[in-house]
Design an enzyme around this catalytic site. Structure first.
Site, PDB file in Angstrom:
ATOM      1  N   HIS A  39     -13.265  48.074  49.758  1.00  0.00           N
ATOM      2  CA  HIS A  39     -12.027  47.308  49.945  1.00  0.00           C
ATOM      3  C   HIS A  39     -10.888  47.949  49.145  1.00  0.00           C
ATOM      4  O   HIS A  39      -9.763  48.069  49.612  1.00  0.00           O
ATOM      5  CB  HIS A  39     -12.208  45.864  49.445  1.00  0.00           C
ATOM      6  CG  HIS A  39     -13.016  44.986  50.344  1.00  0.00           C
ATOM      7  ND1 HIS A  39     -12.745  44.837  51.688  1.00  0.00           N
ATOM      8  CD2 HIS A  39     -14.086  44.186  50.082  1.00  0.00           C
ATOM      9  CE1 HIS A  39     -13.620  43.985  52.210  1.00  0.00           C
ATOM     10  NE2 HIS A  39     -14.446  43.586  51.263  1.00  0.00           N
TER      11      HIS A  39
ATOM     12  N   HIS B  74     -19.365  48.123  47.736  1.00  0.00           N
ATOM     13  CA  HIS B  74     -18.706  47.262  48.719  1.00  0.00           C
ATOM     14  C   HIS B  74     -17.257  46.963  48.291  1.00  0.00           C
ATOM     15  O   HIS B  74     -16.314  47.198  49.040  1.00  0.00           O
ATOM     16  CB  HIS B  74     -19.502  45.958  48.874  1.00  0.00           C
ATOM     17  CG  HIS B  74     -18.898  44.974  49.826  1.00  0.00           C
ATOM     18  ND1 HIS B  74     -19.404  44.746  51.083  1.00  0.00           N
ATOM     19  CD2 HIS B  74     -17.815  44.162  49.718  1.00  0.00           C
ATOM     20  CE1 HIS B  74     -18.666  43.844  51.695  1.00  0.00           C
ATOM     21  NE2 HIS B  74     -17.684  43.468  50.884  1.00  0.00           N
ATOM     22  N   GLU B  75     -17.108  46.467  47.081  1.00  0.00           N
ATOM     23  CA  GLU B  75     -15.765  46.113  46.612  1.00  0.00           C
ATOM     24  C   GLU B  75     -14.893  47.353  46.496  1.00  0.00           C
ATOM     25  O   GLU B  75     -13.694  47.303  46.766  1.00  0.00           O
ATOM     26  CB  GLU B  75     -15.838  45.365  45.270  1.00  0.00           C
ATOM     27  CG  GLU B  75     -16.586  44.035  45.325  1.00  0.00           C
ATOM     28  CD  GLU B  75     -16.134  43.111  46.448  1.00  0.00           C
ATOM     29  OE1 GLU B  75     -14.950  43.175  46.848  1.00  0.00           O
ATOM     30  OE2 GLU B  75     -16.964  42.331  46.953  1.00  0.00           O
TER      31      GLU B  75
ATOM     32  N   HIS C 201      -9.489  50.983  50.823  1.00  0.00           N
ATOM     33  CA  HIS C 201      -8.680  50.566  51.963  1.00  0.00           C
ATOM     34  C   HIS C 201      -7.260  50.232  51.479  1.00  0.00           C
ATOM     35  O   HIS C 201      -6.271  50.576  52.113  1.00  0.00           O
ATOM     36  CB  HIS C 201      -9.326  49.327  52.603  1.00  0.00           C
ATOM     37  CG  HIS C 201      -8.940  49.074  54.022  1.00  0.00           C
ATOM     38  ND1 HIS C 201      -9.355  47.950  54.700  1.00  0.00           N
ATOM     39  CD2 HIS C 201      -8.182  49.759  54.900  1.00  0.00           C
ATOM     40  CE1 HIS C 201      -8.868  47.979  55.929  1.00  0.00           C
ATOM     41  NE2 HIS C 201      -8.151  49.067  56.069  1.00  0.00           N
TER      42      HIS C 201
HETATM   43 ZN   LIG Z   1     -16.067  42.212  51.403  1.00  0.00          ZN
END
Ligand SMILES: [Zn+2]
Length: 676
Positions: free
Chosen positions: A470, A466-467, A473
């Site tokens: 980010h 998940h991290e 991105h």
């Molecule tokens: Zn998040």
């Protein structure tokens, strides 16, 4: 001053040379520079151009925010009393500067002039978007208001900041003050040993015999989940569900009036700014268009989840009655009975799964899938760090450096809990060349035992992915303009798209095969265990979805002028939402709202729906990979249309460019097991 490492932006931060004594002089210098630049722009009588307004403003504020982000980062990963003191001393100065900047009418007019200048039509989409975002933010900060209204706006902000702080202080006091003393261990039947031991240690630390429980999550939750003693569960459930309310222990910590005042002030702020409600204000900078659109989305999701939630509840009732002797399932039985049902149905433990995920193998698997998806190579790199456990990596594409990141995986003292990605430096094309992005990836996993690698639970692996989503991105952006590169300028309710999207790969058989190796046998995850994990993935997803919808709808209506129109109290509105949405009605004494800090002391007011909203996007994006069956080909497109463009265009446009159509809810329902 010249040697202050916080104002040296020439290379990577030199952590080993930074001391708390550097902070105040560095921030003072940078704030002074920012004010000088702002004054120079204000006093410049030439026509506004990008180069005499935005470039100097970006240069100055980027330095300030890079230095301050570095201080904040150190404050959250290796805090000391000295660092905390200088952090608290400088934080208000930073806030004050940005508040004044947001209300600066002269600057606002310069941006308006840029928008109507002849050169505007020749700007890139990214530059146009930066100007549009800035104009929007000036308006929302009250730049357009008359002086008396500006004053009132500032008063409202100040009062709201105080009230939010009081809300969390009440909650914290109510949480910390509560204690439940148990002397007879027989009353704690069913609880795992570590929970009993923790309660015993807590009692010893307080100089008492027996066992002490509090309202902190790790302390009370095992009781709800495991305690065979029904009366004990009821006591703890009630204490937790009434904290910081008029039914709680101490009337001084009652948040009822605080919530009313916060809601009234937000409503007044919306009217000052010329919007019908605070929900409308909140949605201006979000992907969702209107409160009606969000309401429709939530009610649609509720009606689809409802049959599954009803089935979940019926199954639970039957199980509790047949196996646990609980014929009248109460609120304080739900977690307990659910845990027993889960254990019986899926028969595996987190510990069993954990043995398959040693850190080196997981990291290797992560980098491998990232390479498959986006064609980038990740390799170890060297840099100064803030702790010996921190690792540093570089990302290259066709041998060219495109980004670097720090990976700080383990929990330790003086480090904030949770997991997050933070921006240390953003991509930007300057006169000196291309500045590549730099990211912090921080988790709180169990550190390795001596001579062994760390082992991760599957949940921890998901958190890491998940991290990292980010992080990608932020780092795989191809935008050259600071204001909209990476996550900058991306709508709040779309920010979780790339992160939640990455989580899906933690459930792919091939990916799991590559990133698992049993601690003894070195074998990858066996099929049988994988099938059990998959089966357990959507346990009670109907009930959980309705719960999220209930919170989201309550939050939205609370800020949508609903209280004023209906003359309902906060409690009255919550009852109404529960009536409309829930299949599992909370008891009348439940005061969940008095501890709803996301919306009363966090940034989620009229935005709690963002969790589910972004999940629709991430599930639908992942479905494109499932349909194509070609991770590499679809990955190139996902990179080009979503990750590379960052905030340079609206998230909906990016999504449509990737998917060929607007988002649809079907994939989320399917991934949650809610299809017939
Ligand atoms: Zn998040």
């Amino acid at each position: 001053m010249m040697n202050n490492p916080l104002i040296d932006f020439s290379g990577l931060p030199r952590y080993e040379t930074i001391t708390p004594a550097d902070v105040t002089p560095a921030i003072a210098t940078l704030l002074e520079q920012c004010r000088t630049v702002v004054a120079r722009i204000e006093n410049n009588s030439e026509a506004a151009h990008w180069e005499n307004v935005i470039t100097p403003l970006e240069d100055a504020t980027e330095s300030l925010s890079r230095a301050w982000d570095l201080v904040s980062h150190l404050h959250s990963v290796c805090d000391t009393p000295e660092l905390r003191a200088v952090y608290n001393e400088n934080q208000p100065l930073i806030t004050e500067f940005y508040t004044a900047l947001g209300q600066n009418l002269v600057l606002y007019k310069k941006y308006l002039a840029l928008q109507s200048s002849a050169e505007y039509s020749g700007y890139s989409a990214a530059r146009k978007k930066i100007i549009q975002n800035a104009l929007r933010d000036f308006k929302l900060s009250g730049a357009e208001l008359s002086d008396d209204k500006k004053l009132r706006y500032a008063q409202i902000q100040e009062q709201l900041a105080k009230l939010s702080n009081t809300f969390s202080e009440h909650l914290l006091d109510a949480t910390n003050h509560y204690s439940l003393h148990i002397t007879d261990v027989a009353e704690l039947g069913g609880l795992p040993d570590d929970a009993i031991l923790a309660a015993q240690t807590r009692a010893q630390q307080a100089g008492r015999d027996g066992y002490l429980f509090g309202l902190q999550f790790p302390s009370f939750f095992p009781i709800l989940q495991y305690a065979d003693n029904r009366a004990l569960r009821a006591t703890v459930y009630r204490a937790n569900a009434t904290k910081a309310s008029e039914l709680g222990e101490n009337p001084e910590w009652d948040n009822t009036e605080i919530m009313n005042q916060i809601l009234a002030l937000r409503s007044e702020e919306a009217q000052l700014l010329g919007y019908p409600s605070f929900a409308d204000v909140s949605l201006v900078a979000k992907m969702a268009d209107s409160p009606q659109q969000v309401t429709d989305f939530l009610l649609d999701l509720a009606s689809r989840a409802r049959p599954f939630a009803e089935r979940d509840l019926a199954e639970l009732r039957l199980f509790a009655s047949q196996n646990l002797g609980l014929d009248d399932l109460q609120a304080h039985d739900i977690t307990y009975a659910s845990e027993k049902l889960r254990e019986q149905r899926y028969a595996f433990s987190d510990q069993e799964v954990k043995q398959y995920f040693p850190e080196p193998q997981v990291i290797l698997g992560l980098f491998k899938i990232v390479k498959t998806l986006y064609g980038v190579d990740i390799s170890p790199d060297s840099a100064s760090t803030w702790h010996p456990d921190v690792k540093f990596y570089r990302i290259e594409k066709h041998g060219r450096l495109i980004g670097q990141f720090y990976l700080d995986l383990y929990a330790r003292q003086s480090k904030d809990g949770g997991a997050w990605m933070n921006n240390a430096r953003s991509r930007r094309l300057t006169a000196d060349g291309l500045q590549t992005p730099l990211a912090y990836l921080v988790c709180n996993f169990t550190p390795p035992a001596r001579d062994k690698p760390a082992y991760f639970t599957h949940d921890e692996v998901i958190t890491l992915f998940h991290e990292f989503g980010h992080g990608l991105h932020h780092m795989l952006t191809e935008v050259d303009e600071l204001g909209v590169s990476g996550l900058s300028g991306v709508e709040w309710d779309a920010v979780e798209l790339p992160s939640q999207f990455m989580e899906n790969f933690c459930w792919e058989w091939e990916v799991l095969q590559q990133m698992s190796a049993h601690c003894d046998s070195n074998q990858p995850l066996p099929r049988e265990l994988y099938d059990k994990m998959l089966a357990a993935k959507n346990f009670q997803s109907g009930l959980q979805t309705l719960r999220q919808v209930e919170f989201s709808l309550f939050d939205l209506q609370l800020h949508n002028g609903y209280l004023e129109q209906s003359r309902l109290s906060v409690q009255g509105l919550l009852n109404q939402v529960r009536e409309q949405v829930a299949v599992l009605r909370a008891p009348d004494f439940n005061r969940f709202q008095h501890g709803f800090s996301h919306i009363f002391s966090g940034g989620y007011a009229a935005g709690y729906f963002s969790y589910k909203w972004a999940e629709v996007l991430s599930a639908d994006a992942y479905a494109a990979f499932e349909e194509a069956g070609d991770n590499a080909g679809t990955g190139i497109k996902f990179h080009r249309e979503i990750l590379a463009v960052g905030g340079s265009r609206p998230a909906l446009e990016s999504f449509i460019a990737f998917r060929g159509r607007p988002p649809e809810i079907d994939a989320l329902l399917r991934h949650s097991g809610m299809t017939s």
